[in-house]
Design a protein around this motif. Structure first.
Motif, mmCIF file in Angstrom:
data_model
loop_
_atom_site.group_PDB
_atom_site.id
_atom_site.type_symbol
_atom_site.label_atom_id
_atom_site.label_comp_id
_atom_site.label_asym_id
_atom_site.label_seq_id
_atom_site.Cartn_x
_atom_site.Cartn_y
_atom_site.Cartn_z
ATOM 1 N N TRP A 21 0.828 -1.205 0.000
ATOM 2 C CA TRP A 21 0.000 0.000 0.000
ATOM 3 C C TRP A 21 0.864 1.256 0.000
ATOM 4 N N ALA A 69 -10.741 6.896 -3.638
ATOM 5 C CA ALA A 69 -11.276 5.551 -3.399
ATOM 6 C C ALA A 69 -10.467 4.828 -2.336
ATOM 7 N N VAL A 70 -9.137 4.962 -2.404
ATOM 8 C CA VAL A 70 -8.292 4.315 -1.396
ATOM 9 C C VAL A 70 -8.584 4.871 -0.013
ATOM 10 N N ALA A 72 -11.337 6.364 0.961
ATOM 11 C CA ALA A 72 -12.677 5.923 1.390
ATOM 12 C C ALA A 72 -12.655 4.480 1.874
ATOM 13 N N TRP A 73 -11.934 3.618 1.161
ATOM 14 C CA TRP A 73 -11.845 2.212 1.586
ATOM 15 C C TRP A 73 -11.188 2.088 2.955
ATOM 16 N N MET A 74 -10.114 2.840 3.170
ATOM 17 C CA MET A 74 -9.445 2.783 4.481
ATOM 18 C C MET A 74 -10.344 3.361 5.561
ATOM 19 N N VAL A 76 -13.624 3.273 5.580
ATOM 20 C CA VAL A 76 -14.655 2.255 5.849
ATOM 21 C C VAL A 76 -14.098 1.156 6.732
ATOM 22 N N ARG A 77 -12.859 0.722 6.459
ATOM 23 C CA ARG A 77 -12.236 -0.305 7.299
ATOM 24 C C ARG A 77 -12.083 0.169 8.734
#
Length: 754
Positions: A21, A69-70, A72-74, A76-77
């Protein structure tokens, strides 16, 4: 101590994932920065800017979208971890928020300032004064060039008058002179049909010089002279080298005639490079100014869009780096916190460590080393505890199997612990009285008082005399009768334990006292037999002689009295002889000669003597055919069987009634579990009184009015010689005593021989 374990496979994969990452984020940010750089460079070139702006902007938008997007994904996690209550989620959210704010706030400030600067700067570019100055510069350049062109046209017309009378063949010299006069680069003389007549300068080296167009020739005829500036359409240094003034003048012929044709003089003079460069610069600047003035709003949108995209890239990159850096910072802390939680729960397995060289990595390694040391210490403690437990178990086993009694008391006399031997000897369940004073145990009040007194004396004299223990004998449950069943003779020994506890060890020496008493009685019997037997025979002989000498000399009444008196003396002497013989037999019982012996055969041999016995008590037998041979002395065992049978018959005789005929049973039994042969004799008498039962095997202890009390004592002595266990008890049927039972247990031949 073993070294701390590195991060396990489960921790290596997340580490590789984090590296992936991180590298991906750096690559994306690098692409964004490169695209922004290209976008910035393209703004300096309008054509390149307009041609590539859409594509560059689209690529930057894609990069920004990927970063968003990255992020947002992190995010959400993190929210999922936070909702699930995973350990460390709040710390990760806090660190990510802090780093994101650190990157966002300066970015927003710079964006606001840059937005205002760009908006106002673009507006300032298109000021009215700047536009007027550019227009004036363009007009000035045009006027200057027009003046130069008109002047050159006048000069060419004047020079054409010099060629009016010059024939075509001699025109070359005149052209050379005109070239020098006008400082021209090229001078050419053309005919009316556009044919080259003569030329000087650069055109003479050309095979096909450029001809004037018919339109130009017509203009010259009408205006006498025309001039034009050429080469300004070129750009850069090409314009400076090729820009020139081309003047075309009519050369009139002075001769009269219809055939006389006019000629045309062409003069070419190069413009000064500085003048050309300035004119071109002013013209280019004015053109670009007008173009950008027309596209003012679009330019503003492009710059603001580029600035906004730069802000997004910077902010997204900052947030992404914030999350990554926060994760990198929180990971050692979370690893330590998880390790602390596991250690608090007792899990001392090797902990994962970070291989970084910073302080946090060193902290994880130090924690892993500490955990390993704790694990080693626990292992050592567990090993020591196992040894202590094993030693305690061994000690407890020893205490449980000791025949001696052991009691641990505290300084106040409270019972801390005791072994089964103490319960057996004192005949009290001491385990039920743990934590209570020994004086509260029933029937042990006096014993506890005397023990405490002994400890007090011992502790007071310990420092003066250096004593490490005390020893004293005690008589428990002593009553008026010396043959009480509950009477116990103890020898006790006391010592002080660490922690002010007191150790009391005692043993029941009642058997020893009984044996000593038996030994003393044996000695008394031996002396009595020696002292009494010698005078008995002379007394008997003297009485019989008196009867013989005096019987014939006395009258009948006196003879009857004499016979009666002599008979009494002889009977009593016989009785005393029997008593002396019993004393002698008890005192001089010979050592047993142990040989293989069939106990069933010996019992049958003895029972034959009782078949014709006049006794009113019947004897029954039950012999086990599985009994193996034992080791014994036949004569002594025969005496044992006789004594037991006679005692059983005597005891059963007292219960004989018309409606009840008692009997004596003799039984042999093979006990395979104990590898012993058992001999049991039972009667149906009244049993042993309680004060006799415990001391039944002591000499001169008897329930018979005429017995000596040596029967069971001899049996006990012979049993001891044979290594047999002997037991006497009362038989209880339906709560009532139904006779007594004596049992002997013999070792078999193979067991003893082995």
């Amino acid at each position: 101590m073993s070294p701390p374990q590195p991060a396990s496979r489960g921790t290596r994969n997340p580490r590789a994932l984090r590296w992936a990452w991180g590298v991906g984020a750096v690559v994306v940010m690098a692409i964004g920065l490169i695209l922004l750089l290209l976008l910035t460079q393209s703004t300096n070139n309008r054509e390149l800017y307009e041609r590539n702006y859409a594509r560059l902007f689209a690529v930057n938008v894609v990069v920004a979208a990927v970063l968003f997007a990255v992020i947002a994904w992190m995010a959400v996690r993190l929210l999922i971890r936070l909702r699930r209550g995973k350990f460390g989620s709040r710390l990760l959210v806090k660190l990510a928020t802090i780093f994101a704010l650190v990157g966002l706030m300066p970015g927003l400030l710079i964006y606001v300032v840059s937005y205002q600067f760009v908006s106002r700067s673009i507006e300032s570019w298109f000021d009215v004064k700047v536009e007027g100055a550019l227009d004036a510069g363009v007009n000035l350049g045009r006027t200057t060039l027009d003046i130069l062109a008109n002047g050159m046209a006048d000069k060419a017309r004047s020079a054409g008058s010099q060629l009016a009378d010059i024939p075509d063949a001699a025109a070359g010299l005149t052209l050379e002179r005109i070239r020098d006069q006008l400082d021209a680069n090229d001078v050419v003389l053309w005919s009316a049909s556009g044919q080259l007549i003569a030329s000087v300068g650069q055109s003479r080296f050309l095979l096909n010089p450029e001809r004037p167009s018919p339109q130009q020739l017509r203009n010259v005829r009408s205006q006498r002279a025309v001039a034009a500036i050429e080469g300004l359409d070129e750009t850069g240094t090409a314009a400076e080298s090729t820009a020139h003034i081309k003047a075309l003048a009519l050369v009139s012929s002075r001769g009269l005639g219809l055939l006389a044709e006019p000629r045309f003089l062409q003069v070419v003079q190069a413009l000064p490079p500085a003048l050309v460069a300035n004119a071109m610069a002013v013209q280019t600047a004015n053109r670009e100014y007008q173009e950008r003035a027309l596209a003012r709003s679009g330019l503003k949108r492009m710059y603001i869009g580029t600035l906004t995209l730069s802000l997004f890239l910077a902010v997204f990159g900052a947030v992404l780096l914030a999350v990554l850096l926060g994760n990198q910072l929180a990971r050692p802390l979370l690893l330590l916190a998880e390790g602390v939680r596991q250690v608090a729960e007792g899990d001392l397995t090797p902990k994962a460590v970070l291989q970084g060289r910073d302080e946090l990595g060193g902290l994880t390694r130090s924690f892993a080393n500490m955990t390993q040391q704790l694990a080693d210490a626990r292992s050592a403690v567990d090993h020591s505890m196992a040894q202590v437990n094993a030693a305690r178990a061994n000690l407890q086993t020893i205490l449980d199997n000791l025949t001696a009694g052991v009691i641990v008391l505290d300084a106040q006399g409270l019972i801390q612990s005791s072994n089964p031997g103490a319960t057996r000897i004192l005949r009290v369940p001491l385990a039920a009285f743990e934590g209570r004073p020994l004086a509260e145990v029933p029937s042990l009040e006096d014993f506890a008082k005397r023990v405490n007194a002994q400890f007090d004396v011992f502790l007071s004299e310990q420092t003066h005399h250096g004593l490490d223990h005390w020893q004293q004998s005690f008589e428990l449950n002593a009553t008026a009768s010396p043959f009480s069943q509950d009477a116990i003779t103890l020898v006790a020994r006391g010592a002080e334990l660490p922690g002010s506890n007191r150790l009391l060890v005692f043993d029941d020496i009642s058997e020893i006292v009984s044996a000593q008493r038996a030994q003393a009685w044996g000695e008394v019997a031996r002396r009595l037999a020696h002292e009494i037997k010698n005078p008995l025979t002379p007394i008997q002989l003297s009485a019989e002689r008196m009867e013989m000498k005096l019987l014939s000399k006395l009258a009948d009444p006196e003879q009857a009295l004499l016979k009666k008196s002599v008979k009494t003396i002889v009977d009593q002497v016989d009785a005393m002889k029997r008593l002396v013989n019993e004393f002698r037999d008890y005192a001089r019982l010979p050592a047993a000669e142990l040989k293989p012996l069939d106990l069933n055969a010996l019992v049958q041999d003895v029972l034959q003597l009782y078949e014709n016995d006049a006794a009113t008590v019947r004897i029954t037998s039950e012999l086990d055919a599985l009994c193996p041979p034992i080791l014994g002395d036949a004569e002594q065992l025969r005496q044992v069987i006789h004594n037991l049978l006679q005692n059983a018959q005597d005891a059963s005789e007292a219960t004989r009634r018309p409606d009840f005929v008692p009997e004596v049973s003799l039984r042999t039994q093979w006990v395979s579990a104990a590898q012993r042969v058992r001999l049991v004799v039972r009667d149906q008498g009244t049993g042993f009184p309680d004060h006799i039962l415990k001391r039944a095997f002591e000499p001169y202890v008897t329930t018979k009015s005429r017995g000596t009390g040596l029967g069971l004592a001899v049996v006990k002595k012979i049993a001891d010689e044979h290594g047999a266990r002997i037991d006497v008890s009362n038989r209880v049927v339906d709560g009532a005593v139904d006779g007594a039972q004596v049992s002997l247990s013999f070792a078999i031949e193979t067991s003893v021989a082995g």
